[in-house]
Each structure stands twice: as C-alpha cells, then as structure tokens.
Design a protein around this motif. Structure first.
Motif, mmCIF file in Angstrom:
data_model
loop_
_atom_site.group_PDB
_atom_site.id
_atom_site.type_symbol
_atom_site.label_atom_id
_atom_site.label_comp_id
_atom_site.label_asym_id
_atom_site.label_seq_id
_atom_site.Cartn_x
_atom_site.Cartn_y
_atom_site.Cartn_z
ATOM 1 N N LYS A 340 0.926 -1.079 -0.108
ATOM 2 C CA LYS A 340 -0.027 0.104 -0.073
ATOM 3 C C LYS A 340 0.778 1.302 -0.181
ATOM 4 C CE LYS A 340 -3.738 -2.231 2.185
ATOM 5 N NZ LYS A 340 -4.690 -2.196 0.777
ATOM 6 N N ILE A 341 1.984 1.213 0.743
ATOM 7 C CA ILE A 341 2.825 2.294 0.637
ATOM 8 C C ILE A 341 3.246 2.473 -0.769
ATOM 9 C CG2 ILE A 341 5.101 3.360 1.530
ATOM 10 C CD1 ILE A 341 4.540 1.671 4.069
ATOM 11 N N LEU A 342 3.760 1.557 -1.384
ATOM 12 C CA LEU A 342 4.256 1.425 -2.728
ATOM 13 C C LEU A 342 3.352 1.961 -3.746
ATOM 14 C CD1 LEU A 342 6.346 -1.856 -3.120
ATOM 15 C CD2 LEU A 342 6.959 0.419 -1.832
ATOM 16 N N GLU A 343 2.231 1.580 -3.649
ATOM 17 C CA GLU A 343 1.123 2.188 -4.407
ATOM 18 C C GLU A 343 0.879 3.638 -4.221
ATOM 19 O OE1 GLU A 343 -2.194 -0.072 -3.498
ATOM 20 O OE2 GLU A 343 -1.855 -1.897 -4.629
ATOM 21 N N LYS A 344 0.930 4.198 -2.915
ATOM 22 C CA LYS A 344 0.583 5.647 -2.676
ATOM 23 C C LYS A 344 1.712 6.441 -3.357
ATOM 24 C CE LYS A 344 2.497 6.997 0.876
ATOM 25 N NZ LYS A 344 3.059 7.405 2.526
ATOM 26 N N ASN A 345 3.050 5.965 -3.322
ATOM 27 C CA ASN A 345 4.102 6.651 -4.008
ATOM 28 C C ASN A 345 4.054 6.790 -5.470
ATOM 29 O OD1 ASN A 345 4.982 7.433 -1.580
ATOM 30 N ND2 ASN A 345 6.251 5.596 -1.271
ATOM 31 N N LEU A 346 3.118 5.691 -5.740
ATOM 32 C CA LEU A 346 3.041 5.828 -7.467
ATOM 33 C C LEU A 346 1.706 6.393 -7.932
ATOM 34 C CD1 LEU A 346 4.396 2.188 -8.205
ATOM 35 C CD2 LEU A 346 5.552 4.391 -8.706
ATOM 36 N N GLU A 347 1.035 7.007 -7.274
ATOM 37 C CA GLU A 347 -0.124 7.712 -7.650
ATOM 38 C C GLU A 347 0.305 8.866 -8.793
ATOM 39 O OE1 GLU A 347 -2.125 9.257 -4.132
ATOM 40 O OE2 GLU A 347 -2.884 7.525 -3.396
ATOM 41 N N GLY A 348 -0.732 8.602 -9.875
ATOM 42 C CA GLY A 348 -0.391 9.528 -10.820
ATOM 43 C C GLY A 348 0.729 9.067 -11.693
ATOM 44 N N THR A 349 1.255 7.975 -11.672
ATOM 45 C CA THR A 349 2.464 7.614 -12.637
ATOM 46 C C THR A 349 1.813 6.877 -13.598
ATOM 47 O OG1 THR A 349 3.027 5.644 -11.452
ATOM 48 C CG2 THR A 349 4.101 7.683 -10.739
ATOM 49 N N GLY A 350 0.824 6.167 -13.451
ATOM 50 C CA GLY A 350 0.135 5.040 -14.552
ATOM 51 C C GLY A 350 0.881 3.685 -14.356
ATOM 52 N N PHE A 351 1.498 3.548 -13.227
ATOM 53 C CA PHE A 351 2.346 2.087 -13.152
ATOM 54 C C PHE A 351 1.278 1.469 -11.756
ATOM 55 C CE2 PHE A 351 4.884 -0.993 -11.607
ATOM 56 C CZ PHE A 351 5.505 -1.471 -12.680
ATOM 57 N N THR A 352 1.123 0.203 -11.749
ATOM 58 C CA THR A 352 0.375 -0.315 -10.738
ATOM 59 C C THR A 352 1.227 -1.536 -10.252
ATOM 60 O OG1 THR A 352 -1.697 0.296 -12.028
ATOM 61 C CG2 THR A 352 -1.978 -1.382 -10.435
ATOM 62 N N PHE A 353 1.131 -1.677 -8.928
ATOM 63 C CA PHE A 353 1.410 -3.080 -8.161
ATOM 64 C C PHE A 353 0.278 -3.829 -7.944
ATOM 65 C CE2 PHE A 353 5.511 -0.897 -7.099
ATOM 66 C CZ PHE A 353 6.437 -1.808 -7.860
ATOM 67 N N TYR A 354 0.201 -4.930 -8.069
ATOM 68 C CA TYR A 354 -0.660 -5.757 -7.944
ATOM 69 C C TYR A 354 -0.676 -6.883 -6.878
ATOM 70 C CZ TYR A 354 -3.282 -4.065 -11.982
ATOM 71 O OH TYR A 354 -3.790 -3.396 -12.951
ATOM 72 N N PRO A 355 -1.472 -7.504 -5.981
ATOM 73 C CA PRO A 355 -1.148 -8.681 -5.142
ATOM 74 C C PRO A 355 -0.544 -9.922 -6.055
ATOM 75 C CG PRO A 355 -3.222 -7.624 -4.430
ATOM 76 C CD PRO A 355 -2.788 -6.932 -5.746
ATOM 77 N N ASP A 356 0.086 -10.805 -5.414
ATOM 78 C CA ASP A 356 0.561 -12.041 -6.127
ATOM 79 C C ASP A 356 -0.611 -12.656 -6.563
ATOM 80 O OD1 ASP A 356 1.715 -14.384 -7.087
ATOM 81 O OD2 ASP A 356 2.069 -15.126 -5.184
ATOM 82 N N PRO A 357 -0.803 -12.852 -8.155
ATOM 83 C CA PRO A 357 -1.922 -13.593 -8.691
ATOM 84 C C PRO A 357 -1.953 -15.144 -8.599
ATOM 85 C CG PRO A 357 -0.510 -12.818 -10.390
ATOM 86 C CD PRO A 357 0.215 -12.450 -9.022
ATOM 87 N N TYR A 358 -0.816 -15.753 -7.862
ATOM 88 C CA TYR A 358 -0.300 -17.076 -8.175
ATOM 89 C C TYR A 358 -0.260 -17.640 -6.614
ATOM 90 C CZ TYR A 358 0.670 -15.417 -12.928
ATOM 91 O OH TYR A 358 0.786 -14.692 -13.949
ATOM 92 N N PRO A 359 -1.207 -17.612 -5.777
ATOM 93 C CA PRO A 359 -1.000 -17.831 -4.312
ATOM 94 C C PRO A 359 -0.612 -19.242 -4.068
ATOM 95 C CG PRO A 359 -3.363 -17.387 -5.023
ATOM 96 C CD PRO A 359 -2.546 -16.839 -5.933
ATOM 97 N N GLY A 360 -1.320 -20.126 -4.952
ATOM 98 C CA GLY A 360 -1.193 -21.544 -4.739
ATOM 99 C C GLY A 360 0.380 -21.930 -4.956
ATOM 100 N N GLN A 361 1.164 -21.177 -5.758
ATOM 101 C CA GLN A 361 2.563 -21.533 -5.938
ATOM 102 C C GLN A 361 3.471 -21.258 -5.012
ATOM 103 O OE1 GLN A 361 4.401 -21.602 -9.616
ATOM 104 N NE2 GLN A 361 2.421 -21.402 -10.780
ATOM 105 N N GLN A 362 3.029 -20.369 -4.027
ATOM 106 C CA GLN A 362 3.704 -20.331 -2.641
ATOM 107 C C GLN A 362 5.154 -19.204 -2.745
ATOM 108 O OE1 GLN A 362 2.880 -21.176 0.830
ATOM 109 N NE2 GLN A 362 0.855 -21.322 -0.363
ATOM 110 N N LEU A 363 4.905 -18.184 -3.704
ATOM 111 C CA LEU A 363 6.185 -17.683 -4.143
ATOM 112 C C LEU A 363 6.810 -16.761 -3.017
ATOM 113 C CD1 LEU A 363 4.899 -16.232 -7.735
ATOM 114 C CD2 LEU A 363 6.056 -18.541 -7.267
ATOM 115 N N PHE A 364 6.028 -16.510 -2.201
ATOM 116 C CA PHE A 364 6.384 -15.679 -1.037
ATOM 117 C C PHE A 364 7.474 -16.551 -0.210
ATOM 118 C CE2 PHE A 364 5.885 -13.960 3.619
ATOM 119 C CZ PHE A 364 6.332 -12.722 3.192
#
Length: 438
Positions: A340-364
């Motif tokens: 959320k901090i990263l998203e706040k700092n990117l407001e107005g840039t047109g770039f988007t960070f999303y949550p991991d769309p592959y939770p089943g792969q345990q990438l974390f």
C-alpha cells in the motif's frame, strides 16, 4: 487575537508548509533525476553483459559466475557504494559443504527401514543416532505442507528426527533438494518416512564431505539511521547443459535473473545520485539461488532483522505481467502494508502494483526474500513472471531478445519511485506476523 494567530502560524502552519516544501523539492529531485539515470540504453547494456554467452549461464561453482560477480562489483564501485564491513571488498564470501551419502541404515522398533525412506541433512562424515542421542523429535502429518514444515525444522537451530507420514511418500524423495549442499554446521536433521511414531530407533549414516567457496556481491550506501532497506536479486543461473534442438547449450538466464540483477545495479546508481537516503541502503546480488537459496540465507544471517525496515527482492521483470505493461506484482502482499505504501508513492504515474496472482505456488516462500520474511521483515519479491505461461523459463531460450527492455526500464523506475518514502524514513512498513507463517 492577531498576536495569537501570528504565534500559531509561526509554531504550526509555517513549519508544516516548510515540511511540504521539502517533500515537494524531494519529489521534484526524484522526477528530474530518474529519467536521466534509469534509461533503456543503460538497462540494455548491463542486461546484455550479464546474459551473454561469455557468462556461460552463470552456473554456481563455475568460472562464468565469477565473471558475473566481477561485473557487478565493478558496477557497485562505479556507483560509489562502499563494501560491507568484514567482506572481501564487495564480495561476501562463504562456504558450502557438500556431503555425498555413501551409506545409510536404519532400524525402527526392531525392523530394518529402507535407505530410500531416510533423508539426512548433515555436514558430518559419520553420524549415529538413537533415542538416547538427545535429538528433538517432530512430525510432518498427512495434512501438513511437506516442504514448509520441513523448512521449519531445518531452520530451528536444533538437531531433529522428523517422522514423516507415509501420505507424503510420493514427494518424500524431493526433500533431497535440501541436501546437496549446506552450511558447515554441528546440527543434523533426519527425515524418516514411517506410518507411526516409533519407540526405539537407530540410524547410521556415512558421507564423503567436501567444501566449496561462494560469494554474494554486496554494496552499501550509508544513511543517517542505523536502519536498512535492501534491494536484491540473484545473479546465478543454470550454467551449461545438454544442447537443445538448435544446438544451444547455454542457459543465459536473461529474465531469470539477470533482469533483477540489472535492476539492482540501476537502482544503486540512481540512489547514489539522489543522495537523500535517511536509511542505509544495501544492494545485494545473491549466488546459489537456483540450488537452494544459500546466498540469501547467508546474507540474511549477517543482519539484525529488527533493523531491516524493508526488502525489495527483484525476480524476473523482463517480460510483461498478466496485466500488460506498466504493472508488476508483489508476493506476500497481504502480509504487510508495504504494498500500500508503494501504491501511494506511485499515484499519478500510471504504474500499478498488484497482489501476487499465483498464491497456490507459494512464491512468497520460494524466493530470496523468504529467510528475512520468516524473521518478521517486510521482505517481498517484485516480479512480472507469468508463472502459468513463461515459455522460456529455465530453457536455453531465456535470452535478451525475449525481453521487453522498455517496459523493464519503467518497472525499475517504478521500484525507485515507490520506495521513496521508505528510503527517506517517512514511511515504515508493518512487520510480517511470524505466528501466521507455516
């Protein structure tokens, strides 16, 4: 009344305006510098060198990975980073012990057990264990995650015998992936596949032991606070293998992870130009990720985790994400408020960070962020890799021509901009709740 208002302005409004002015100047400084420093041309140059055939696929324990280490160290020196204390220049050297099993036998409640049902993680040449040896005992039940539970025992800091339910018989042998090399240690872990928890047992194991040298590449940009923000990637890959149908035997690893390493080098150059880091910045290129994550594990042991404010691990950002250009995802997004901090700092840039769309792969839990994350650090991996559709992943075709370098350059800029308030000390991400980790 006029006098009171003036004093209020002096004490409250004017300092606030001054603070906002400083923030605005800082933001303008970022905007002015980022496009001058982080350019596609520079990104291409570094990426091309790291993923070239001359690096021989950067395989662990090969001359090619040493060449890559020299390139990264030279870049850190050029960017005026300083070596970490106790290191050999920019090289953070350590050793792995390879223990090749030559003999194993076991007896459980008076019945001999097959050697294929025993996995031993040790750096001892000879090991004899029974119920009088003082080893802690543990279990991995039928409903437990085999590798996550095994990982917790491996990193418990204690000698363990772990009884593994036969429901895991299909994947039990894969525990050997933890076995090939390890740090020199007086600890040993025995995993035994059995249908019950025995009362009596004896195990005898023999190994041929050899030591191998490795090195991470680490550079520091000092800040005013004794707190750390880490930017990292792994620089090793798979080396040279059997030729494919085109006669290509080199696994260049352009996306995996020359792309992330290129990003770390570019970020080190950018922040050394900005020079506004309140917190100390650590730039790290890890070795041995592909054979077990040993580089990042050793690196993590050199820090007090309470002083590490955030970790930006960068993995495979050379191809477009599933959402297209100007986007990437953050593993473990829900475990801290760093995203959320990263998203706040990117407001107005047109770039988007999303949550991991592959939770089943345990990438974390699978990348170089995992060791520090398990210690509570807001340590996340940023990636664009389409884990369900990356045709060149771990193939000889993972070459620079397959990358979108223009988009990759924008991703590196986004990481720089999104980290701004964490680097400056304005924001501190929440910690990972280690009680919820499995």
């Amino acid at each position: 009344m006029y006098y009171l208002l003036t004093e209020y302005m002096k004490k409250t409004i004017l300092p606030a305006l001054a603070f906002l002015l400083v923030l605005d100047v800082s933001a303008q400084q970022h905007d002015k510098t980022i496009n001058r420093v982080i350019k596609e041309k520079k990104v291409r140059k570094i990426e091309k060198i790291l993923s070239s055939d001359d690096m021989e696929g950067r395989g662990t324990f090969t001359p090619g990975i040493d060449k890559a280490a020299d390139v990264i160290a030279a870049a850190f020196k050029k960017n005026r980073l300083i070596p970490a204390e106790g290191n050999n220049g920019y090289f953070q050297e350590f050793a792995l012990v390879e223990a090749t099993q030559t003999a194993v036998s076991g007896n459980v409640d008076g019945t001999a057990i097959s050697g294929s049902d025993i996995v031993v993680l040790t750096t001892a040449e000879r090991l004899s264990v029974d119920e009088q040896s003082g080893y802690e005992t543990g279990t991995i039940g039928a409903n437990d995650r085999l590798f996550n539970k095994a990982y917790s025992y491996i990193h418990s800091g204690k000698n363990h015998i772990v009884w593994v339910d036969t429901a895991h018989s299909k994947n039990f042998g894969n525990l050997l992936r933890f076995k090939r090399e390890n740090f020199k240690s007086n600890r040993s872990i025995l995993f035994v596949l059995t249908g019950k928890t025995p009362v009596s047992y004896t195990f005898t194991v023999q190994h041929a032991v050899s030591e191998k040298k490795l090195k991470n590449v680490v550079g520091i940009l000092p800040g005013r606070k004794d707190e750390y923000v880490i930017f990292s990637a792994h620089y090793d890959h798979l080396g040279i293998g059997e030729p494919n149908q085109n006669g290509d035997s080199i696994f260049n690893g352009a996306n995996d992870d020359a792309a992330g390493t290129t990003a770390v080098i570019m970020l080190s150059q950018y922040f050394s130009k900005i020079k506004n880091n309140e917190r100390t910045l650590v730039f790290a290129a890890f070795t041995a990720e592909e054979i077990g994550g040993f580089g990042s594990q050793y690196f993590s042991q050199q820090f007090d985790p309470e002083k590490v404010v955030a970790m930006f691990n960068i993995e495979m950002i050379g191809t477009d994400s599933k959402w297209g250009k100007n986007s990437a995802y953050i593993t473990g997004y829900e475990k801290t408020d760093m995203g959320k901090i990263l998203e706040k700092n990117l407001e107005g840039t047109g770039f988007t960070f999303y949550p991991d769309p592959y939770p089943g792969q345990q990438l974390f839990y699978r990348s170089d962020n995992a060791t520090l994350a398990r210690l509570g650090v807001p340590a996340h991996t940023i990636s664009t890799s389409k884990m369900d559709n990356e045709p060149f992943y771990h193939t000889q075709d993972d070459e620079i021509e397959t990358l979108d370098l223009k988009n990759m350059t924008e991703i590196i800029k986004a990481i720089a901009l999104s980290s701004r308030t964490i680097v400056s000390g304005e924001d501190t991400p929440s910690r990972v709740d280690t009680k919820q980790l499995r």
